[in-house]
Structure formats: C-alpha cells, structure tokens
Motif scaffolding. Structure first.
Motif, short mmCIF file in Angstrom:
data_model
loop_
_atom_site.label_atom_id
_atom_site.label_comp_id
_atom_site.label_asym_id
_atom_site.label_seq_id
_atom_site.Cartn_x
_atom_site.Cartn_y
_atom_site.Cartn_z
N GLN A 34 0.84 -1.21 0.00
CA GLN A 34 0.00 0.00 0.00
C GLN A 34 0.87 1.25 0.00
O GLN A 34 0.57 2.23 -0.69
CB GLN A 34 -0.93 0.00 1.21
N LEU A 35 1.96 1.22 0.75
CA LEU A 35 2.88 2.36 0.77
C LEU A 35 3.56 2.52 -0.59
O LEU A 35 3.76 3.64 -1.06
CB LEU A 35 3.93 2.19 1.87
N ALA A 36 3.89 1.41 -1.25
CA ALA A 36 4.51 1.48 -2.58
C ALA A 36 3.55 2.14 -3.57
O ALA A 36 3.95 3.01 -4.36
CB ALA A 36 4.90 0.08 -3.05
N ILE A 37 2.29 1.77 -3.52
CA ILE A 37 1.28 2.36 -4.41
C ILE A 37 1.10 3.85 -4.09
O ILE A 37 1.05 4.69 -5.00
CB ILE A 37 -0.04 1.59 -4.31
N LYS A 38 1.04 4.18 -2.82
CA LYS A 38 0.91 5.59 -2.41
C LYS A 38 2.10 6.40 -2.89
O LYS A 38 1.95 7.52 -3.40
CB LYS A 38 0.80 5.67 -0.89
N THR A 39 3.30 5.84 -2.78
CA THR A 39 4.52 6.51 -3.24
C THR A 39 4.46 6.76 -4.74
O THR A 39 4.80 7.86 -5.21
CB THR A 39 5.76 5.66 -2.89
N ALA A 40 4.02 5.75 -5.50
CA ALA A 40 3.91 5.91 -6.96
C ALA A 40 2.90 6.99 -7.33
O ALA A 40 3.15 7.80 -8.22
CB ALA A 40 3.51 4.57 -7.59
N HIS A 54 4.97 -8.06 -6.08
CA HIS A 54 5.84 -8.09 -4.91
C HIS A 54 7.04 -8.94 -5.29
O HIS A 54 6.91 -10.14 -5.53
CB HIS A 54 5.12 -8.69 -3.70
N ILE A 55 8.21 -8.34 -5.38
CA ILE A 55 9.41 -9.05 -5.79
C ILE A 55 9.93 -9.92 -4.66
O ILE A 55 10.35 -11.05 -4.87
CB ILE A 55 10.50 -8.06 -6.26
N GLY A 56 9.91 -9.39 -3.45
CA GLY A 56 10.40 -10.16 -2.32
C GLY A 56 10.90 -9.27 -1.21
O GLY A 56 10.84 -8.05 -1.27
N ARG A 57 11.40 -9.94 -0.20
CA ARG A 57 11.92 -9.24 0.97
C ARG A 57 13.38 -9.62 1.18
O ARG A 57 13.75 -10.78 1.06
CB ARG A 57 11.11 -9.64 2.21
N VAL A 65 14.10 -4.96 3.68
CA VAL A 65 13.70 -4.22 2.50
C VAL A 65 12.63 -5.02 1.76
O VAL A 65 12.86 -6.17 1.39
CB VAL A 65 14.89 -3.95 1.54
N GLU A 66 11.46 -4.41 1.59
CA GLU A 66 10.40 -4.99 0.77
C GLU A 66 10.54 -4.37 -0.61
O GLU A 66 10.67 -3.15 -0.75
CB GLU A 66 9.02 -4.71 1.34
N LYS A 67 10.52 -5.24 -1.65
CA LYS A 67 10.74 -4.77 -3.02
C LYS A 67 9.50 -5.02 -3.87
O LYS A 67 8.93 -6.11 -3.83
CB LYS A 67 11.94 -5.50 -3.63
N PHE A 68 9.12 -4.01 -4.64
CA PHE A 68 7.94 -4.08 -5.49
C PHE A 68 8.27 -3.54 -6.87
O PHE A 68 9.16 -2.70 -7.03
CB PHE A 68 6.80 -3.22 -4.91
N LYS A 69 7.53 -4.03 -7.86
CA LYS A 69 7.60 -3.46 -9.20
C LYS A 69 6.17 -3.15 -9.63
O LYS A 69 5.31 -4.02 -9.61
CB LYS A 69 8.25 -4.40 -10.21
N LEU A 70 5.96 -1.89 -9.97
CA LEU A 70 4.66 -1.45 -10.45
C LEU A 70 4.79 -1.11 -11.93
O LEU A 70 5.83 -0.58 -12.36
CB LEU A 70 4.19 -0.22 -9.68
N GLY A 80 8.02 0.79 -16.00
CA GLY A 80 8.09 0.10 -14.72
C GLY A 80 8.61 1.04 -13.66
O GLY A 80 9.37 1.97 -13.95
N LEU A 81 8.19 0.80 -12.44
CA LEU A 81 8.66 1.60 -11.32
C LEU A 81 9.03 0.64 -10.19
O LEU A 81 8.17 -0.03 -9.62
CB LEU A 81 7.57 2.57 -10.86
N LEU A 82 10.34 0.54 -9.94
CA LEU A 82 10.81 -0.28 -8.83
C LEU A 82 10.75 0.55 -7.56
O LEU A 82 11.22 1.69 -7.54
CB LEU A 82 12.25 -0.73 -9.07
N ILE A 83 10.17 -0.03 -6.52
CA ILE A 83 10.08 0.66 -5.24
C ILE A 83 10.62 -0.26 -4.16
O ILE A 83 10.20 -1.40 -4.04
CB ILE A 83 8.63 1.07 -4.93
N GLN A 84 11.59 0.26 -3.41
CA GLN A 84 12.18 -0.49 -2.30
C GLN A 84 11.91 0.29 -1.02
O GLN A 84 12.25 1.47 -0.92
CB GLN A 84 13.68 -0.68 -2.50
N ILE A 85 11.31 -0.41 -0.06
CA ILE A 85 10.99 0.21 1.22
C ILE A 85 11.85 -0.44 2.29
O ILE A 85 11.69 -1.63 2.59
CB ILE A 85 9.50 0.05 1.56
#
Length: 104
Positions: A34-40, A54-57, A65-70, A80-85
């Motif tokens: 949800q934070l990754a989507i909000k950031t995008a 969700h790429i992985g942790r 680090v939680e990794k996502f690709k949107l 594509g937008l890679l987001i690492q939290i």
C-alpha cells in the motif's frame, strides 16, 4: 432410504468443507505494498497503476527491504517503477523509500 443417503452425504460434505479454511489471509507485505502504491501516486499523480508485483523481501543486519515493481501508465507512456521500502523490522519504522523508473 434416499433421504438418509442424502442427509449422510450432506453431513460428510459439511465436515470435509469445514476442515479447510475458506478465508484468504493477508500477506505480510500488504501494508508495504500500500505504501509502494501511495509513493507511486505521489510521484506520478496523473498516472494509473496497471500492474503490481511483490518481488520479495531482503533481510539485512539491522533492517529489512520490501521490493515491489509497479507497471505505470502516465498519460499513454508506460514504464516500470521499482520501489524499495527499507524499514526496521522491530518497530516497522521506515528508514527510506527508494524509487527507480525502468523501461521494462
């Protein structure tokens, strides 16, 4: 005889059905997604999010680090937008959020 057989089948079916939970569990990364989507959406306010992965942790010494690709469509331009939290797993305190635009 048919009523007894039907009642038996319904009871057995009910027992079998109740043995398997039918609820969907929420994945542990859901709040970070949800934070990754909000950031995008903050970074690209007019864009639509087309897809989410969700790429992985990755667990580090003092953080995770939680990794996502949107996949994002910003007024006809898709990318594509890679987001690492990165966060402290002891208290879920966010350390940093990193975004990187990609071609694919």
């Amino acid at each position: 005889m048919k009523k007894n057989r039907m009642a038996f089948l319904l009871i057995i079916g009910g027992l079998l059905f109740s043995a398997y939970p039918t609820y969907a569990s929420t994945p542990s990364y859901a709040k970070w997604g949800q934070l990754a989507i909000k950031t995008a959406k903050e970074k690209y306010p007019r864009a639509n999010i087309v897809d989410y992965l969700h790429i992985g942790r990755e667990d580090k010494l003092h953080s995770s680090v939680e990794k996502f690709k949107l996949w994002v469509d910003d007024r006809g331009q898709e990318f594509g937008l890679l987001i690492q939290i990165e966060f402290d797993p002891k208290n879920d305190q966010i350390i940093r959020v990193h975004t990187q635009k990609t071609r694919n």
